[in-house]
Design an enzyme around this catalytic site. Structure first.
Site, PDB file in Angstrom:
ATOM      1  N   GLY A  24       1.374  -7.582  -4.704  1.00 30.63           N
ATOM      2  CA  GLY A  24       0.831  -8.843  -4.205  1.00 30.63           C
ATOM      3  C   GLY A  24      -0.620  -9.012  -4.630  1.00 30.63           C
ATOM      4  O   GLY A  24      -1.209  -8.142  -5.271  1.00 30.63           O
ATOM      5  N   SER A  46       6.745  -1.824  -3.834  1.00 28.26           N
ATOM      6  CA  SER A  46       7.092  -3.238  -3.715  1.00 28.26           C
ATOM      7  C   SER A  46       8.603  -3.410  -3.649  1.00 28.26           C
ATOM      8  O   SER A  46       9.346  -2.624  -4.232  1.00 28.26           O
ATOM      9  CB  SER A  46       6.542  -4.017  -4.925  1.00 28.26           C
ATOM     10  OG  SER A  46       6.979  -5.363  -4.909  1.00 28.26           O
ATOM     11  N   GLU A  49      11.215  -6.409  -7.824  1.00 28.97           N
ATOM     12  CA  GLU A  49      11.271  -5.808  -9.151  1.00 28.97           C
ATOM     13  C   GLU A  49      10.540  -6.650 -10.193  1.00 28.97           C
ATOM     14  O   GLU A  49       9.822  -6.129 -11.054  1.00 28.97           O
ATOM     15  CB  GLU A  49      12.737  -5.625  -9.567  1.00 28.97           C
ATOM     16  CG  GLU A  49      12.915  -4.974 -10.929  1.00 28.97           C
ATOM     17  CD  GLU A  49      14.380  -4.934 -11.351  1.00 28.97           C
ATOM     18  OE1 GLU A  49      14.655  -4.379 -12.434  1.00 28.97           O
ATOM     19  OE2 GLU A  49      15.237  -5.453 -10.607  1.00 28.97           O
ATOM     20  N   ASP A  71      11.396  -0.993   0.322  1.00 30.66           N
ATOM     21  CA  ASP A  71      11.048  -1.943   1.366  1.00 30.66           C
ATOM     22  C   ASP A  71      10.511  -1.174   2.567  1.00 30.66           C
ATOM     23  O   ASP A  71      11.063  -0.124   2.920  1.00 30.66           O
ATOM     24  CB  ASP A  71      12.287  -2.765   1.765  1.00 30.66           C
ATOM     25  CG  ASP A  71      11.920  -4.027   2.522  1.00 30.66           C
ATOM     26  OD1 ASP A  71      11.280  -3.907   3.584  1.00 30.66           O
ATOM     27  OD2 ASP A  71      12.281  -5.120   2.064  1.00 30.66           O
ATOM     28  N   LYS A 137      -4.862 -15.012  11.910  1.00 33.79           N
ATOM     29  CA  LYS A 137      -3.784 -15.673  12.659  1.00 33.79           C
ATOM     30  C   LYS A 137      -3.242 -14.777  13.775  1.00 33.79           C
ATOM     31  O   LYS A 137      -2.498 -15.237  14.650  1.00 33.79           O
ATOM     32  CB  LYS A 137      -2.672 -16.108  11.708  1.00 33.79           C
ATOM     33  CG  LYS A 137      -3.100 -17.250  10.790  1.00 33.79           C
ATOM     34  CD  LYS A 137      -2.049 -17.606   9.769  1.00 33.79           C
ATOM     35  CE  LYS A 137      -2.490 -18.824   8.944  1.00 33.79           C
ATOM     36  NZ  LYS A 137      -3.776 -18.619   8.239  1.00 33.79           N
ATOM     37  N   VAL A 178      -7.607 -15.791   1.924  1.00 36.15           N
ATOM     38  CA  VAL A 178      -8.059 -15.155   0.693  1.00 36.15           C
ATOM     39  C   VAL A 178      -7.778 -16.117  -0.455  1.00 36.15           C
ATOM     40  O   VAL A 178      -6.630 -16.310  -0.861  1.00 36.15           O
ATOM     41  CB  VAL A 178      -7.352 -13.798   0.469  1.00 36.15           C
ATOM     42  CG1 VAL A 178      -7.862 -13.151  -0.811  1.00 36.15           C
ATOM     43  CG2 VAL A 178      -7.583 -12.882   1.658  1.00 36.15           C
ATOM     44  N   SER A 181      -5.072 -15.922  -3.558  1.00 30.10           N
ATOM     45  CA  SER A 181      -3.901 -15.093  -3.276  1.00 30.10           C
ATOM     46  C   SER A 181      -2.640 -15.949  -3.364  1.00 30.10           C
ATOM     47  O   SER A 181      -2.682 -17.175  -3.243  1.00 30.10           O
ATOM     48  CB  SER A 181      -4.008 -14.441  -1.892  1.00 30.10           C
ATOM     49  OG  SER A 181      -4.049 -15.423  -0.881  1.00 30.10           O
ATOM     50  N   ARG A 182      -1.523 -15.285  -3.572  1.00 30.00           N
ATOM     51  CA  ARG A 182      -0.250 -15.981  -3.784  1.00 30.00           C
ATOM     52  C   ARG A 182       0.095 -16.858  -2.579  1.00 30.00           C
ATOM     53  O   ARG A 182       0.131 -16.404  -1.446  1.00 30.00           O
ATOM     54  CB  ARG A 182       0.858 -14.955  -4.007  1.00 30.00           C
ATOM     55  CG  ARG A 182       2.166 -15.547  -4.513  1.00 30.00           C
ATOM     56  CD  ARG A 182       3.188 -14.451  -4.729  1.00 30.00           C
ATOM     57  NE  ARG A 182       2.730 -13.487  -5.722  1.00 30.00           N
ATOM     58  CZ  ARG A 182       3.365 -12.333  -5.961  1.00 30.00           C
ATOM     59  NH1 ARG A 182       4.426 -12.008  -5.260  1.00 30.00           N
ATOM     60  NH2 ARG A 182       2.904 -11.509  -6.887  1.00 30.00           N
TER      61      ARG A 182
END
Length: 340
Positions: A24, A46, A49, A71, A137, A178, A181-182
């Site tokens: 990530g 991760s 893949e 996972d 959050k 951030v 970030s994704r």
């Protein structure tokens, strides 16, 4: 060139480090900072893949890296990944409000059970330090995401009561938004600009704390070095109105790509269910135990007789980022992540 901090070099040199959610945005940011301090091995864990393939293209396939598919919900797989590891950065999470609301059972399995697995196995495998990546959050949560991260925080803060003779240090870093970030608002606005669509702001009053990926990653490494146990660390972050962020991005894009004649508008929508107008970095109860330690705040078990003003921890009342500094961060992100 990154300035080498001697304390950090002593902390990480020759160590084996596991990063969950390692492909990530935060995971990759940690990797880029960490390689400057000569760890023996970086294990990149991760469940995606395709992301592993993408990260390999960015950082290469050097001997220092070990890419692991797994996972955090799978305790047996996780235990194998944690064998002989010195330090764990736990960044794996479900982190999008909408997805967590629509899949609450899975949010709990990943954010709560996954974190519990990390904590238990860290003790069993004699890991030296565990740094859990949390979010603002989790403060007074109003969503499944926030509630699941709050519970994960509580588990982390109390994990040391299970350690016995083998003392593992547990600490938390609590972030705002951030940028870059994704799935962040930065990426959403970027895509809207590149596709000539309006930049959608859910409410003109909405504010958020912001930080860059590099600042977040540097903070995580520093916290690893100074953490004692059972503490929450919060970077001193400016806040921004989301509408001002949209305006800043349009301004920078127009200057950087004048030939594209960018003419996007800003469209005000309405706030989504359970979406907050403002964010809070600490709770009322935590304020009494919050200490100013320079670039960061630290929430510990020691009471502060001169509490820090709550205005610093509300994105509505805290210091706002200047237009100049905002555009500087946007430019840095564009240079690293964006092609037009």
């Amino acid at each position: 060139m990154t300035k080498i901090d001697k304390n950090l070099k002593n902390e990480f040199k020759g160590k084996s480090v596991l990063i969950t959610g390692g492909t990530g945005s935060i995971g990759l940011g940690i990797i880029k900072q960490l390689i400057n301090y000569q760890p023996r091995q970086i294990r990149i864990f991760s469940n995606d893949e395709n992301s592993i393939v993408e990260v390999k293209e960015v950082i290469g396939d050097g001997k220092i890296f070990q890419f692991m598919v797994g996972d955090v919900r799978d305790k047996d797989r996780l235990q194998l990944a944690m064998r002989n590891v010195d330090i764990v950065f736990h960044a794996a999470a479900m982190k999008h409000i909408d997805i967590c609301e629509q899949n609450p059972f899975d949010a709990v399995k990943t954010n709560v059970i996954g974190t519990s697995n990390i904590l238990e196995l860290s003790i069993m495998e004699n890991v030296s330090k565990v740094i859990f990546i949390s979010t603002d959050k989790a403060t007074n949560p109003s969503s499944t995401l926030g509630a699941s991260k709050l519970l994960a925080e509580r588990l982390t803060l109390d994990a040391s009561s299970y350690t016995g003779e083998n003392k593992t240090v547990f600490a938390i870093v609590r972030f705002g938004n951030v940028l870059g970030s994704r799935g962040s608002v930065f990426q959403i606005f970027q895509k809207q600009i590149l596709t000539n669509n309006p930049l959608t702001v859910t409410d003109e009053r909405m504010t958020r704390f912001i930080m860059s990926i590099s600042d977040a990653s540097k903070m995580i490494l520093k916290v690893t070095n100074i953490a004692k146990d059972g503490e929450i660390f919060i970077l001193k972050m400016p806040s921004v109105k989301i509408e001002e962020l949209a305006k800043g991005m349009l301004s920078v894009f127009k200057k950087k790509f004048p030939d594209h004649r960018i003419k996007n508008k800003i469209e005000i929508l309405k706030s989504r269910e359970r979406e907050r107008f403002d964010e809070f970095l600490i709770t009322n109860e935590e304020q009494l135990y919050c200490h100013d330690i320079g670039q960061m705040y630290k929430i510990s078990k020691t009471e502060n007789k001169k509490p820090v003003s709550r205005d610093n921890f509300n994105s509505k009342t805290s210091k706002k980022i200047s237009k100049k500094e905002l555009e500087k961060i946007i430019k840095e992100l564009m240079d690293e992540y964006i092609t037009y």
